[in-house]
Design a protein around this motif. Structure first.
Motif, PDB file in Angstrom:
ATOM      1  N   GLY A   1       2.475   1.535  -3.357  1.00  0.00           N
ATOM      2  CA  GLY A   1       1.429   1.902  -4.312  1.00  0.00           C
ATOM      3  C   GLY A   1       1.069   3.372  -4.239  1.00  0.00           C
ATOM      4  O   GLY A   1       0.859   4.017  -5.267  1.00  0.00           O
ATOM      5  N   ALA A   2       0.999   3.908  -3.028  1.00  0.00           N
ATOM      6  CA  ALA A   2       0.687   5.333  -2.868  1.00  0.00           C
ATOM      7  C   ALA A   2       1.794   6.193  -3.470  1.00  0.00           C
ATOM      8  O   ALA A   2       1.524   7.197  -4.155  1.00  0.00           O
ATOM      9  CB  ALA A   2       0.486   5.671  -1.397  1.00  0.00           C
ATOM     10  N   ALA A   3       3.042   5.803  -3.235  1.00  0.00           N
ATOM     11  CA  ALA A   3       4.165   6.549  -3.804  1.00  0.00           C
ATOM     12  C   ALA A   3       4.156   6.445  -5.329  1.00  0.00           C
ATOM     13  O   ALA A   3       4.392   7.435  -6.037  1.00  0.00           O
ATOM     14  CB  ALA A   3       5.483   6.031  -3.244  1.00  0.00           C
TER      15      ALA A   3
ATOM     16  N   VAL B   1       0.836  -1.207   0.000  1.00  0.00           N
ATOM     17  CA  VAL B   1       0.000   0.000   0.000  1.00  0.00           C
ATOM     18  C   VAL B   1       0.869   1.254   0.000  1.00  0.00           C
ATOM     19  O   VAL B   1       0.608   2.207  -0.743  1.00  0.00           O
ATOM     20  CB  VAL B   1      -0.964  -0.007   1.213  1.00  0.00           C
ATOM     21  CG1 VAL B   1      -1.624   1.348   1.400  1.00  0.00           C
ATOM     22  CG2 VAL B   1      -2.021  -1.091   1.034  1.00  0.00           C
ATOM     23  N   ILE B   2       1.922   1.246   0.794  1.00  0.00           N
ATOM     24  CA  ILE B   2       2.818   2.410   0.862  1.00  0.00           C
ATOM     25  C   ILE B   2       3.515   2.630  -0.476  1.00  0.00           C
ATOM     26  O   ILE B   2       3.561   3.755  -0.992  1.00  0.00           O
ATOM     27  CB  ILE B   2       3.837   2.238   2.006  1.00  0.00           C
ATOM     28  CG1 ILE B   2       3.111   2.304   3.353  1.00  0.00           C
ATOM     29  CG2 ILE B   2       4.944   3.288   1.928  1.00  0.00           C
ATOM     30  CD1 ILE B   2       3.937   1.841   4.526  1.00  0.00           C
TER      31      ILE B   2
ATOM     32  N   GLN C   1       1.549   5.967  -7.203  1.00  0.00           N
ATOM     33  CA  GLN C   1       0.425   6.768  -7.702  1.00  0.00           C
ATOM     34  C   GLN C   1       0.824   8.236  -7.824  1.00  0.00           C
ATOM     35  O   GLN C   1       0.431   8.911  -8.775  1.00  0.00           O
ATOM     36  CB  GLN C   1      -0.792   6.628  -6.786  1.00  0.00           C
ATOM     37  CG  GLN C   1      -1.985   7.446  -7.222  1.00  0.00           C
ATOM     38  CD  GLN C   1      -2.498   7.064  -8.591  1.00  0.00           C
ATOM     39  OE1 GLN C   1      -2.622   5.901  -8.910  1.00  0.00           O
ATOM     40  NE2 GLN C   1      -2.795   8.055  -9.414  1.00  0.00           N
ATOM     41  N   LYS C   2       1.622   8.734  -6.889  1.00  0.00           N
ATOM     42  CA  LYS C   2       2.083  10.126  -6.973  1.00  0.00           C
ATOM     43  C   LYS C   2       2.960  10.330  -8.205  1.00  0.00           C
ATOM     44  O   LYS C   2       2.862  11.353  -8.883  1.00  0.00           O
ATOM     45  CB  LYS C   2       2.854  10.505  -5.713  1.00  0.00           C
ATOM     46  CG  LYS C   2       1.980  10.685  -4.495  1.00  0.00           C
ATOM     47  CD  LYS C   2       2.806  11.073  -3.290  1.00  0.00           C
ATOM     48  CE  LYS C   2       1.926  11.198  -2.056  1.00  0.00           C
ATOM     49  NZ  LYS C   2       2.706  11.554  -0.872  1.00  0.00           N
TER      50      LYS C   2
ATOM     51  N   SER D   1       0.645  10.264 -11.218  1.00  0.00           N
ATOM     52  CA  SER D   1      -0.119  11.528 -11.274  1.00  0.00           C
ATOM     53  C   SER D   1       0.755  12.665 -11.779  1.00  0.00           C
ATOM     54  O   SER D   1       0.303  13.489 -12.578  1.00  0.00           O
ATOM     55  CB  SER D   1      -0.678  11.869  -9.896  1.00  0.00           C
ATOM     56  OG  SER D   1      -1.660  10.938  -9.537  1.00  0.00           O
TER      57      SER D   1
END
Length: 163
Positions: A31-33, A28-29, A35-36, A39
Motif C-alpha cells: 500500500g505504501a509503494a 501495508v508495504i 501510494q507513492k 502520488s
C-alpha cells in the motif's frame, strides 16, 4: 522474572508469525509503494495538466494570502516557500486539492480491487457444489443404506420413499 520474559517473547513470536499479521504487513508495504505511485501520477502528470488549464504553472503552489505581516508587500510573496520564509500565513488550496485527488484515486482502486476479490470469492463458492448425500440411516435398524433404497438390506424393512 526470566520465565515471564521468555513467555512474553514466545507469545509475541506466536502473534507475529500468524498468517494474518504477516499478510497485513505485506499489505501495508504494498500500500505504501502504491501510494507513492499514485502520488507521482497526481503530482507529475495530472496536476501539471490542471495547472496548465487553470493558468497556473504548478497547481500545488496555488494559495491565498490570509494576512500580510507588517513590512511585507503582496508582490514579495511569489511562492509557498517565500511565504513560509516571510512568515506569511497562507491558505494552500492547491496542495489540498492534490491530496484529495490522491485519496480519491486510491479509494477507487481499492474499491475495484475489493469488488474483484469479492467476485472471485463468489465464483469460487459457486464452483464448490454442495455435497449431495448418497446414504441414509434405516429408521428401524439404524444401518447405513443407499439413499434410493426402498427396502433395508440389513433388516429387510420396507421404507417409505420420503424417508
Amino acid at each position: 522474572m526470566a520465565g515471564k520474559k521468555n513467555s512474553l517473547i514466545q507469545e509475541f513470536k506466536t502473534f507475529a508469525m500468524r498468517g494474518n499479521v504477516i499478510d497485513l504487513a505485506v499489505g501495508v508495504i504494498i500500500g505504501a509503494a502504491f501510494q507513492k505511485i499514485v502520488s507521482s501520477l497526481v503530482n507529475d502528470l495530472i496536476m501539471p495538466l490542471i495547472g496548465l488549464i487553470t493558468g497556473g504553472s504548478n497547481f500545488n503552489e496555488q494559495f491565498f494570502i490570509l494576512r500580510l505581516p507588517e513590512g511585507v508587500d503582496k508582490s514579495q510573496v511569489t511562492s509557498l516557500s517565500v511565504a513560509a520564509e516571510l512568515n506569511v500565513p497562507t491558505f494552500n488550496y492547491g496542495s489540498f486539492v492534490t491530496t484529495v485527488l490522491d485519496f480519491l484515486i486510491v479509494a477507487v482502486v481499492i474499491f475495484f480491487m475489493v469488488k474483484g476479490i469479492n467476485k472471485l470469492n463468489t465464483v469460487r463458492k459457486k464452483e464448490e457444489a454442495p455435497v449431495v448425500p448418497v446414504t441414509k440411516k434405516c429408521p428401524y435398524c439404524k444401518s447405513e443404506i443407499a439413499i434410493e433404497a426402498t427396502r433395508c438390506p440389513h433388516c429387510t424393512s420396507e421404507l417409505d420413499v420420503a424417508e
